[in-house]
Scaffold this motif. Structure first.
Motif, PDB file in Angstrom:
ATOM      1  N   VAL A 138      -7.783   4.058  -2.600  1.00  0.00           N
ATOM      2  CA  VAL A 138      -6.788   4.481  -1.609  1.00  0.00           C
ATOM      3  C   VAL A 138      -6.339   3.281  -0.776  1.00  0.00           C
ATOM      4  N   ASP A 139      -5.039   3.022  -0.805  1.00  0.00           N
ATOM      5  CA  ASP A 139      -4.450   2.041   0.105  1.00  0.00           C
ATOM      6  C   ASP A 139      -3.126   2.602   0.609  1.00  0.00           C
ATOM      7  N   LYS A 140      -2.443   1.853   1.462  1.00  0.00           N
ATOM      8  CA  LYS A 140      -1.218   2.367   2.070  1.00  0.00           C
ATOM      9  C   LYS A 140      -0.130   2.628   1.040  1.00  0.00           C
ATOM     10  N   ASP A 141      -0.093   1.823  -0.020  1.00  0.00           N
ATOM     11  CA  ASP A 141       0.920   2.035  -1.056  1.00  0.00           C
ATOM     12  C   ASP A 141       0.611   3.286  -1.879  1.00  0.00           C
ATOM     13  N   PHE A 142      -0.667   3.519  -2.112  1.00  0.00           N
ATOM     14  CA  PHE A 142      -1.062   4.670  -2.924  1.00  0.00           C
ATOM     15  C   PHE A 142      -0.944   5.974  -2.127  1.00  0.00           C
ATOM     16  N   ALA A 143      -1.350   5.928  -0.873  1.00  0.00           N
ATOM     17  CA  ALA A 143      -1.413   7.139  -0.050  1.00  0.00           C
ATOM     18  C   ALA A 143      -0.079   7.388   0.641  1.00  0.00           C
ATOM     19  N   GLY A 144       0.897   7.831  -0.122  1.00  0.00           N
ATOM     20  CA  GLY A 144       2.194   8.128   0.451  1.00  0.00           C
ATOM     21  C   GLY A 144       2.198   9.459   1.169  1.00  0.00           C
ATOM     22  N   PRO A 145       3.211   9.700   2.031  1.00  0.00           N
ATOM     23  CA  PRO A 145       3.308  10.972   2.755  1.00  0.00           C
ATOM     24  C   PRO A 145       3.411  12.152   1.801  1.00  0.00           C
TER      25      PRO A 145
END
Length: 344
Positions: free
Chosen positions: A216-223
């Motif tokens: 999980v990172d910011k690119d993977f964890a989209g809204p």
């Protein structure tokens, strides 16, 4: 009723994280606990700096208290006791007042306390409290077994004196989500042969934390992403992902969560943990065989959740109508003159 109408995320701004209580001091010990529960040995206990180790120690102490007090084979009772206590909040600024008050309760007073705790959360999340029925159904018994009540009393004292509220009593869900107390308790209470027959082996928290950091990172964890766990157990993987999102300054309430387990007791623990960890209004916990249906039981779980909310609304409407009628009758009594005051 659409999904959006039922589960609407509320905005939340990540707050600065305080230093957790378990990292600073030993959990409070109450003299009242020793006085009112002489069979429970007093222990000089120092909370480990590792919250997962702390959770394991709490589970060990609770299991010891339950069986030393001859609580019996109904493991849903100690699980439900710890689950109820973990749903309470004891913010650092209020001190140990709540814990001390609970430790002064007598065995026969505890079921009422637990019923009120679960009912309080049922108002907000009837679907999750319904899923957790196995953890609190025993508290509604009008004629409880006295020996079991003594065991519940011992479990309550041991859990609090071993620092349960230091892990779960925070206002900030980040610190409440540092560990999973119910997972080691559930696996520890179950007999080895029972776990083998069920194929029940919970993934250690250190492993799920590592998996969450890697995946999980910011690119993977989209809204609006959906996070699903087909063999959720007590929910440890969901906890790790939620903590990873918070570390990235993302709000778990912006995501859809679905956990499912074939074991109703594990699903009950996951439902309680979903509230403790504050996964948000779009978090669902199901109990079904994930391999038996194409969607892993999601549609059935969603329908059950919607029914639970409708049932709650019906109960609230009925209660509101009763209150309104009583007020109207009181007002009518005030307006109507007494018979003896009416002229002949």
């Amino acid at each position: 009723m659409s999904d959006d109408e039922l589960f609407v995320p509320r905005p939340a701004t990540p707050a600065a994280r305080p230093v957790p209580a378990w990292a600073k001091k030993s959990p409070p010990k109450s003299k009242a606990a020793i006085r009112t529960a002489p069979k429970v040995a007093a222990r000089k206990y120092l909370a480990p700096s590792d919250p997962h180790e702390h959770a394991r120690k709490i589970a060990e102490n609770v299991i010891d208290a339950w069986y030393q007090s001859f609580g019996g084979s109904s493991i849903d009772i100690p699980l439900g006791t710890v689950g109820a206590l973990a749903l309470l909040r004891q913010p650092k600024e209020v001190g140990s007042g709540l814990a001390d008050w609970i430790l002064n309760l007598q065995p026969h007073e505890l079921p009422q306390l637990f019923k009120e705790i679960y009912l309080g959360h049922w108002i907000k999340r009837p679907d999750l409290i319904n899923r957790a029925l196995r953890l609190h159904d025993w508290a509604w018994n009008p004629d409880p077994d006295k020996q079991q009540l003594r065991a519940v009393h011992a479990v309550t004292h041991r859990a609090i004196n071993t620092g349960l509220l230091d892990l779960t009593g925070h206002d900030d869900p980040y610190w409440r989500s540092e560990s999973d107390v119910l997972s080691p308790l559930l696996t520890g209470l179950r007999h080895k042969s029972d776990k083998k027959w069920r194929g029940e082996y919970h993934t250690p928290a250190c492993v799920t934390d590592l998996m969450a950091r890697v995946l999980v990172d910011k690119d993977f964890a989209g809204p609006d992403m959906a996070i699903r766990e087909p063999a959720v157990g007590s929910g440890t993987m969901l906890r790790s992902v939620a903590q990873r999102l918070r570390d990235l300054n993302l709000n778990p309430h912006d995501y859809t969560w679905y956990g499912n387990d074939v074991d109703s007791l594990a699903a009950a623990c996951a439902a309680v943990n979903t509230i403790i960890w504050d996964l948000g209004p779009r978090a669902l916990i199901g109990c079904a065989d994930s391999l038996a249906t194409e969607d892993g039981g999601y549609a059935q779980t969603l329908a059950e959740a919607q029914d639970a909310f409708k049932q709650r609304d019906d109960y609230v409407d009925t209660a509101s109508a009763i209150v309104a009628y009583r007020r109207a009758f009181r007002l009518l009594d005030q307006l109507m003159p007494d018979k003896e005051d009416v002229p002949a």
